[in-house]
Scaffold this active site. Structure first.
Site, PDB file in Angstrom:
ATOM      1  N   CYS A 109      -0.477   4.228   2.410  1.00 54.92           N
ATOM      2  CA  CYS A 109      -0.470   4.146   3.877  1.00 54.92           C
ATOM      3  C   CYS A 109      -0.078   2.733   4.274  1.00 54.92           C
ATOM      4  O   CYS A 109       1.058   2.342   4.063  1.00 54.92           O
ATOM      5  CB  CYS A 109      -1.802   4.592   4.482  1.00 54.92           C
ATOM      6  SG  CYS A 109      -3.272   3.880   3.716  1.00 54.92           S
ATOM      7  N   SER A 110      -1.000   1.960   4.834  1.00 53.22           N
ATOM      8  CA  SER A 110      -0.641   0.615   5.269  1.00 53.22           C
ATOM      9  C   SER A 110      -1.810  -0.341   5.126  1.00 53.22           C
ATOM     10  O   SER A 110      -2.004  -1.220   5.956  1.00 53.22           O
ATOM     11  CB  SER A 110      -0.145   0.637   6.713  1.00 53.22           C
ATOM     12  OG  SER A 110      -1.160   1.168   7.549  1.00 53.22           O
ATOM     13  N   CYS A 111      -2.615  -0.177   4.072  1.00 52.53           N
ATOM     14  CA  CYS A 111      -3.756  -1.064   3.847  1.00 52.53           C
ATOM     15  C   CYS A 111      -3.262  -2.508   3.748  1.00 52.53           C
ATOM     16  O   CYS A 111      -2.268  -2.794   3.080  1.00 52.53           O
ATOM     17  CB  CYS A 111      -4.497  -0.673   2.574  1.00 52.53           C
ATOM     18  SG  CYS A 111      -5.236   0.963   2.695  1.00 52.53           S
ATOM     19  N   CYS A 169       0.890  -1.166   0.000  1.00 46.15           N
ATOM     20  CA  CYS A 169       0.000   0.000   0.000  1.00 46.15           C
ATOM     21  C   CYS A 169       0.919   1.205   0.000  1.00 46.15           C
ATOM     22  O   CYS A 169       1.502   1.538   1.032  1.00 46.15           O
ATOM     23  CB  CYS A 169      -0.904   0.011   1.226  1.00 46.15           C
ATOM     24  SG  CYS A 169      -1.793   1.573   1.399  1.00 46.15           S
TER      25      CYS A 169
END
Lengths: 114, 212
Positions: free
Chosen positions: B116-118, B113
């Site tokens: 962000c940090s999906c 991602c």
């Protein structure tokens, strides 16, 4: 957007050539900068989701936006890409960030469609 | 620095290091307001944290092992993950859609991602720290083979590398390749070979011979 009837719910079909709009975004946005202005191919329609650019500002995120899986050729994306010829990258891009590839080429003053 | 002769400091034990950040203050203020307004209770927050932390890669490993031994299940899992998991009593939840992809000899998926940090938390739980690092997120999109090499995977030119950037509402679970020499193993033994990284695409399933 051409949502004139149920058959026209989605502007692009699988296999369509598209270009990611080369726009700036004001605030929250899920379109990565490294893909803006880049040409890709629609892989599939992921569905219709709330618009993150509205959701981020306490709005309902409506109308729902069509989200597409879009595939990009790594060797086009990154000059000097060191991988193999067929390597690619897929990202999920909302409809309002996409335009037909042909239109973008015409706007740029290049004759004909790609 | 302390004056006596050992090198630990005498700070009190704390979860947090350093002063409270602006965003931590903001989070606390909003959380307390929402609790005060009755939108949810502290118990709801703890229940959600517990639910998130109760998911760990073992769930994904079970799904992968079952997909390896049951082609019909694999097809359903790829075709309609939400329904397939729902039928098993596993809720995907309302935050995002899950997509399942399969790594093969010809095509290797690796998930990131960049924004962000999906991460497929509904299956794998909390993402590893490196998954959220700027280095991984920025490098794997432009030099995936180099990054995979650092993770210990060398792929031939004949294998296409496909990076999946989870930019919006989809989360991706990778079914890694089933290792050779595992024909005689049952599903639970196979699940032991499925690592977290192999389901992100930054690893491969373990070689059964390589295990103690």
């Amino acid at each position: 957007m051409t949502q004139t009837g149920s058959k026209q719910m989605h502007e692009f079909g699988a296999g369509s050539h598209v270009r990611v709009r080369d726009d700036a975004s004001l605030g929250h946005c899920r379109t990565p900068v490294y893909l803006r202005g880049q040409f890709g191919t629609i892989v599939s329609i992921a569905g219709r989701f709330k618009d993150p650019e509205r959701l981020a500002y306490h709005k309902p995120g409506l109308p729902l936006q069509t989200l597409y899986r879009v595939r990009f050729d790594q060797n086009v994306l990154w000059p000097g890409y060191s991988g193999a010829a067929g390597d690619d990258i897929e990202a999920d891009i909302f409809e309002h960030w996409l335009e037909p590839a042909g239109a973008a080429v015409t706007e740029a003053g290049v004759e004909g469609n790609p | 620095m302390s004056t006596h002769d050992h090198d630990h400091d005498h700070a009190p034990i704390s979860d947090d290091s350093g002063p409270v950040s602006r965003f931590e203050l903001l989070e606390t203020a909003i959380r307390e307001l929402l609790v005060e307004k009755g939108l949810f209770s502290p118990a709801d927050i703890h229940a959600q944290i517990e639910a998130t932390e109760s998911r760990d890669p073992a769930l994904g490993a079970d799904l992968v092992a079952r997909a390896w031994v049951d082609p019909g299940f694999k097809a359903q899992l790829i075709d309609n993950p939400r329904k397939t998991l729902g039928d098993m009593g596993i809720e995907v939840g309302g935050l995002a859609e899950l997509q399942v992809v399969e790594n093969t000899e010809d095509l290797h998926h690796v998930v990131v991602c960049t924004l962000c940090s999906c991460y497929p938390r509904m299956i794998l739980g909390v993402p590893p720290a490196w998954y959220k690092s700027t280095a991984y997120r920025s490098r794997v999109v432009r030099d995936p083979r180099g990054v995979l090499h650092e993770f210990g995977i060398a792929l031939p030119e004949t294998t296409t590398v496909r990076v999946l950037d989870s930019t919006a509402d989809l989360r991706f679970l990778v079914i890694p390749r089933r290792p050779s020499g595992t024909e005689g193993l049952d599903q639970s033994s196979l699940a032991q070979l499925v690592t977290r990284d192999s389901m992100i695409g930054t690893g491969e399933a373990l070689d059964p011979g390589g295990r103690p």
